[in-house]
Scaffold this motif. Sequence first.
Motif, PDB file in Angstrom:
ATOM      1  N   LEU A 147       0.829  -1.201   0.000  1.00  0.00           N
ATOM      2  CA  LEU A 147       0.000   0.000   0.000  1.00  0.00           C
ATOM      3  C   LEU A 147       0.869   1.258   0.000  1.00  0.00           C
ATOM      4  O   LEU A 147       0.614   2.205  -0.768  1.00  0.00           O
ATOM      5  N   ILE A 148       1.872   1.281   0.848  1.00  0.00           N
ATOM      6  CA  ILE A 148       2.739   2.464   0.919  1.00  0.00           C
ATOM      7  C   ILE A 148       3.481   2.658  -0.394  1.00  0.00           C
ATOM      8  O   ILE A 148       3.640   3.782  -0.878  1.00  0.00           O
ATOM      9  N   GLN A 149       3.925   1.549  -1.012  1.00  0.00           N
ATOM     10  CA  GLN A 149       4.573   1.656  -2.327  1.00  0.00           C
ATOM     11  C   GLN A 149       3.619   2.261  -3.350  1.00  0.00           C
ATOM     12  O   GLN A 149       3.995   3.108  -4.165  1.00  0.00           O
ATOM     13  N   MET A 150       2.375   1.798  -3.322  1.00  0.00           N
ATOM     14  CA  MET A 150       1.364   2.318  -4.243  1.00  0.00           C
ATOM     15  C   MET A 150       1.134   3.802  -4.012  1.00  0.00           C
ATOM     16  O   MET A 150       1.085   4.605  -4.966  1.00  0.00           O
ATOM     17  N   MET A 151       0.992   4.213  -2.756  1.00  0.00           N
ATOM     18  CA  MET A 151       0.724   5.624  -2.448  1.00  0.00           C
ATOM     19  C   MET A 151       1.900   6.496  -2.848  1.00  0.00           C
ATOM     20  O   MET A 151       1.711   7.602  -3.381  1.00  0.00           O
ATOM     21  N   ASP A 152       3.129   6.029  -2.614  1.00  0.00           N
ATOM     22  CA  ASP A 152       4.311   6.791  -3.017  1.00  0.00           C
ATOM     23  C   ASP A 152       4.365   6.936  -4.538  1.00  0.00           C
ATOM     24  O   ASP A 152       4.673   8.016  -5.071  1.00  0.00           O
ATOM     25  N   GLU A 153       4.067   5.867  -5.222  1.00  0.00           N
ATOM     26  CA  GLU A 153       4.137   5.874  -6.683  1.00  0.00           C
ATOM     27  C   GLU A 153       3.098   6.817  -7.292  1.00  0.00           C
ATOM     28  O   GLU A 153       3.375   7.538  -8.257  1.00  0.00           O
ATOM     29  N   ILE A 154       1.898   6.806  -6.729  1.00  0.00           N
ATOM     30  CA  ILE A 154       0.807   7.612  -7.285  1.00  0.00           C
ATOM     31  C   ILE A 154       0.815   9.034  -6.738  1.00  0.00           C
ATOM     32  O   ILE A 154       0.288   9.962  -7.354  1.00  0.00           O
ATOM     33  N   GLY A 155       1.439   9.221  -5.585  1.00  0.00           N
ATOM     34  CA  GLY A 155       1.488  10.544  -4.982  1.00  0.00           C
ATOM     35  C   GLY A 155       0.345  10.815  -4.029  1.00  0.00           C
ATOM     36  O   GLY A 155      -0.083  11.969  -3.881  1.00  0.00           O
ATOM     37  N   LEU A 156      -0.141   9.790  -3.348  1.00  0.00           N
ATOM     38  CA  LEU A 156      -1.229   9.945  -2.385  1.00  0.00           C
ATOM     39  C   LEU A 156      -0.666  10.131  -0.980  1.00  0.00           C
ATOM     40  O   LEU A 156       0.297   9.475  -0.598  1.00  0.00           O
ATOM     41  N   THR A 157      -1.276  11.019  -0.227  1.00  0.00           N
ATOM     42  CA  THR A 157      -0.917  11.161   1.187  1.00  0.00           C
ATOM     43  C   THR A 157      -1.950  10.494   2.090  1.00  0.00           C
ATOM     44  O   THR A 157      -1.643  10.140   3.225  1.00  0.00           O
ATOM     45  N   THR A 158      -3.181  10.332   1.583  1.00  0.00           N
ATOM     46  CA  THR A 158      -4.240   9.621   2.300  1.00  0.00           C
ATOM     47  C   THR A 158      -5.044   8.809   1.289  1.00  0.00           C
ATOM     48  O   THR A 158      -4.897   8.978   0.065  1.00  0.00           O
ATOM     49  N   LEU A 159      -5.938   7.972   1.813  1.00  0.00           N
ATOM     50  CA  LEU A 159      -6.846   7.206   0.956  1.00  0.00           C
ATOM     51  C   LEU A 159      -8.249   7.817   0.940  1.00  0.00           C
ATOM     52  O   LEU A 159      -9.195   7.180   0.450  1.00  0.00           O
ATOM     53  N   ASP A 160      -8.387   9.040   1.433  1.00  0.00           N
ATOM     54  CA  ASP A 160      -9.711   9.638   1.592  1.00  0.00           C
ATOM     55  C   ASP A 160     -10.456   9.753   0.268  1.00  0.00           C
ATOM     56  O   ASP A 160     -11.630   9.368   0.161  1.00  0.00           O
ATOM     57  N   ALA A 161      -9.806  10.316  -0.744  1.00  0.00           N
ATOM     58  CA  ALA A 161     -10.480  10.517  -2.031  1.00  0.00           C
ATOM     59  C   ALA A 161     -10.818   9.194  -2.694  1.00  0.00           C
ATOM     60  O   ALA A 161     -11.905   9.018  -3.252  1.00  0.00           O
TER      61      ALA A 161
END
Length: 540
Positions: A197-211
């Motif tokens: 999950l953290i790899q995915m968020m770093d790759e996409i540029g997400l700081t939260t999963l809210d949106a």
Amino acid sequence: MTDATFEIRMQVMWNRLISVVEEQAMTLLRTAFSTSVREAGDLSAGVFDPAGRMLAQAVTGTPGHVNTMAEAVLHFIAEIGRDNMFPGDTYVTNDPWKGTGHLHDITMVSPSFKGDVLVGFFACTAHVVDVGGRGFGADGKTVYEEGIQIPIMKFAERGRVNADLIRILRANVREANQVVGDFYSLAACNDVGHQRLIQMMDEIGLTTLDALGEFIFSRTHAATLDRIAALPKGTWANELLTDGYDSPVKLACEVSIAEGSVNVDFTGTDGMSKHGINVPIIYTKAYACYALKCVVAPDIPNNWASLEAFTISSPTNILNAERPAPVSVRHVIGHLVPDLVLGALARALPGQVLAEGAAALWNIHMSVRPVAGAQGRRAEILMFNSGGMGARPGSDGLSSTAFPSGVMTMPIEATEQTGPVVVWRKELRPDSGGDGQYRGGLGQVIEIEPLPGHEFDFSAMFDRIDHPAKGRDGGMSGAAGKAALDDGTALKPKGWQHVPEGRRLVLHLPGGGGFGDPALRDPAERAKDLAKGYVTETAK
């Protein structure tokens, strides 16, 4: 960003999130010690938002695990407390009323931090081979007899495993290496999910999963409401008799379909049993919701928003058992809940709902040991076996298929490797599927013998022996199940029993009910059934 671009981007991220939980589940499958997890897939895995709402689940998993896990995470959050959660934590319980319904299932929840920010949770469940006590069976009189109880607590804090909990586990279970190994597998499963999950968020540029969470929930909720809007409105009832432990048990429900919601009420169901076949409401709800989704919204992703529209109500009874009721084999009655609910839905949607099936898994827990004076192995062996599914509108029922649990069959080789037994026969049971325009699925015949110099006790967890699966819309009932020794000695459907050296346990698993008038069955299909040995000339 245009609306179309936003939709595409969010859908891609949703698919990516599903791949994260799939890898999470595969980690558990590949590292588990117990055959029930490794071979049968008796598990669940999922990712949740910071409020404990399920965003996505792995495809691998049973409804009894997935849908109870969806509620269990909220219990973990309430009991651990946000201020007591840290990176590297993992929490655990097998509380039947806050987990998955009995002590043999372990639920683990891990917070997922990105830096110092809590972005979500990962959760997983699995059935372990032993939890001490009386073992996996219906003979206990309270939950206290059924094994070690683990309240919601920390398995690890900041990456450091609770060594005292491990020592307590080892002192209370018969297969310590297997059980402790599965605990570590569950923890590793969540850890892999977090890393991906953290790899995915770093790759996409997400700081939260809210949106992303808002996108998932809003689309799922709207789609579910559209399906409910297309249903007839009103209330429909159904009753179903089960074998029970030593006397039949009546299950009853009313399904009420209103604007924007569907409720299942279990008033009229028999009271709690003195044996371990009681079902905590969290497990009843899991399978009732599964039945509703199978008919109302089978293609809509299973998450918090799709489950929110389905509600459950019940007084205290065998489907809403209160602590400290014995619940060890809660799955036997719980697996019949979908047939009960589907029977009510069939009245609302005539001609659209499959017939009753074997439903409850024919699990066998064998405790194998050398006979007095002989040398040999001791082993605890768990087998999952399935009867036939009910026939469906437009097609025959699936044979020896685990509906509603969805677990896979265990290969004979894996069972024989686990302990000193031989499986002499495991084959489809002719004439067991109920006749109809569409034939019910076949059960199977299984024959098991301890190796020379050994004997075993086994826990029977069987149903549909006295109350076979009923057909639908004119279809005939499936064949009833039967349990006996090879010398003809009849055995009870539930409870611990003995197979001596030199004798074989022979199980005839029940078949599914047929659908539609048998006179309407295609003659070509009858000929195929005869040619394949699914039916015999004498039976027809």
